[in-house]
Enzyme design. Sequence first.
Site, PDB file in Angstrom:
ATOM      1  N   ARG A  99      12.957  -8.166  35.580  1.00  0.00           N
ATOM      2  CA  ARG A  99      12.816  -8.457  37.103  1.00  0.00           C
ATOM      3  C   ARG A  99      11.913  -7.188  37.610  1.00  0.00           C
ATOM      4  O   ARG A  99      11.123  -7.361  38.756  1.00  0.00           O
ATOM      5  CB  ARG A  99      13.988  -8.707  37.582  1.00  0.00           C
ATOM      6  CG  ARG A  99      14.590  -9.972  37.392  1.00  0.00           C
ATOM      7  CD  ARG A  99      15.661 -10.600  37.954  1.00  0.00           C
ATOM      8  NE  ARG A  99      16.093 -11.666  37.443  1.00  0.00           N
ATOM      9  CZ  ARG A  99      17.395 -11.786  36.771  1.00  0.00           C
ATOM     10  NH1 ARG A  99      18.097 -10.511  37.063  1.00  0.00           N
ATOM     11  NH2 ARG A  99      17.948 -12.629  36.106  1.00  0.00           N
ATOM     12  N   VAL A 100      12.144  -6.000  37.308  1.00  0.00           N
ATOM     13  CA  VAL A 100      11.351  -4.933  37.895  1.00  0.00           C
ATOM     14  C   VAL A 100      10.535  -4.322  36.944  1.00  0.00           C
ATOM     15  O   VAL A 100      10.006  -3.472  37.327  1.00  0.00           O
ATOM     16  CB  VAL A 100      12.403  -3.907  38.621  1.00  0.00           C
ATOM     17  CG1 VAL A 100      13.117  -4.545  39.777  1.00  0.00           C
ATOM     18  CG2 VAL A 100      13.381  -3.415  37.622  1.00  0.00           C
TER      19      VAL A 100
END
Lengths: 81, 523
Positions: free
Chosen positions: B379-380
Amino acid sequence: MIKNYDLFIAHLKRTGRLKLLPLVLHELRSEEARAKRLSSKTETAAENPSLISGWRTLENGMLTDRSGKSALIDIYKKITA
Amino acid sequence: MESIIKKIEAEISAWSPQGGSEEVGIVRATGDGIAEVDGLSNAVMSEMVLFDPTFDRTLAEALKDPSPVYGLVLNLEEDGVRAVILGDASKIYEGMLVRRLNRLLSIPVGEPLVGRVVNPLGEPVDGKGSSGATEMRPIEREAYGVIDRAPVNVPLHTGVKAIDAMIPIGRGQRELIIGDRGTGKTSIAIDTIINQKNEPASTRPVCIYVAIGQKESKTAKLVAELEERGAMEYTIIVTAPASAPAALQFLAPFAGATIGEYFMEQGRDALVIYDDLSKQAVAYRQMSLLLRRPPGREAYPGDIFYLHSRLLERAAKLSKERGGGSLTALPIIETQEGDVSAYIPTNVISITDGQIYLEANLFNKGQRPAINVGISVSRVGSSAQTKAMKKVAGKIKLELAQFRELEAFMQFSSDLDAETKKRIDAGRRMTEVLNQGRGVPLPFHMEAAVIFAATNGYLDAFSPEEVGAVEATLQEYFSREAPDVLAAIGESKEISGQLEKTLREKLDTFVARHGSETSSART
């Protein structure tokens, strides 16, 4: 603590809670055992007076050491670790 | 002998008679690694206690058993406390004295631990003597808040092509590795540690591998492998084997996080691998049930989510004002029959910043690592990906997704139209390129160059079956004939302009040379 057991049992009967009696006895026994465990104890450290002497006492959950035994054991453990 | 005398002298001179009294408790009952203690009404949660066998014993008897047994207070009750025993529970007896240590559970941290194997209390278990680490830190602490953090923007290369290209991990991120037993979860973690050898020493993260509830033989094998590959010089192993008390297995990840935080706070990068949190959850469940805490779903205690969230929240990328260090966490979760919707897996999936999902089916088909790209996500990490990798890997996920849709038609290959066949072949080629054996992590520049070749059609001259062998030859070719190109990619972290032109020229030469070789071999 219960001072008059007859009165206590009569009270339980009157209030319809006689079934609680075994539990109450169990609690009383453990309270008694607890009090015994935490009762005052004293040990004197005189096995080797040139090394340590004095006394240690345990009372009301407090340990008072006037012998240096704990300190000696701590030092020994630190050195031998 | 002299050193012993010096030690004794130093200890004696440092000793001062302590007057007064100390609060102590008495063991009421003990069993299953838990001690019920009367007294200690002023003890606090997570405080360490010492089980003292010296009362009512002679000095000689007391000195016979020099190894102290510690406990950790975990339940505060009306007339006493319950503590988990952190050591040999068979030494604890009813009526034994329990002394407060007036400090929360703390472990030694610092540089001397690097290269060592320690237990969750920070005591070395590798037979190399004392670690010499003197700084003590509490094992539980609150994670850094928003103000102290910075966005994750520096990549942590695992050396695994499929991960670095499609599921990139950033320094300070928490990326879950999840899958059934025997699907290669630990291999990814170990490859990541080994790959840090390819990083410059100045930016190389200190790696902490936390083995929870594992066989000691497995940990010993792992240490030997890391030593052989020269990776132990920047690695610390924290081990709580299957034979260790549940309390130690529960504490091991927190010990790993505490050691990692030390390095993060020095402005350095650290990587901590928790292998695995399913076993930690089981150990915590055991402890909680023995502590008579009410059971919830799957008999786990109510705070099992908080156990994992407070641990993983300690992974962070710190702001410049805080030194800019980072702690990356790679927790591992073992699933049963691929069930990711079980209690612990869903908890940890929701806590982490993405997951790498390994599938037994893919593993059995021979795909290594057996990553299911469809449900794996970071996600990051993409914001931490280098420009070079972003450029070369942009199309891969899409191509593989199209391939997966068409994969079912593969068995009818003779009846397929040319376009579908082309897409299937492209997908098979890409899958082959991303195939990578255990223990051979690739440096970033090599990964970028190989994936560049694959996504720009340089491997289209070869059949999907040949791609595995061709890729190995391509790597050799790059190392032999284009080391300057690789070095430039590694340095600039970009493939553009003149560098891209040179890389394409080198690849044209490779295809001209080897493409004809393989096609002549085919005929």
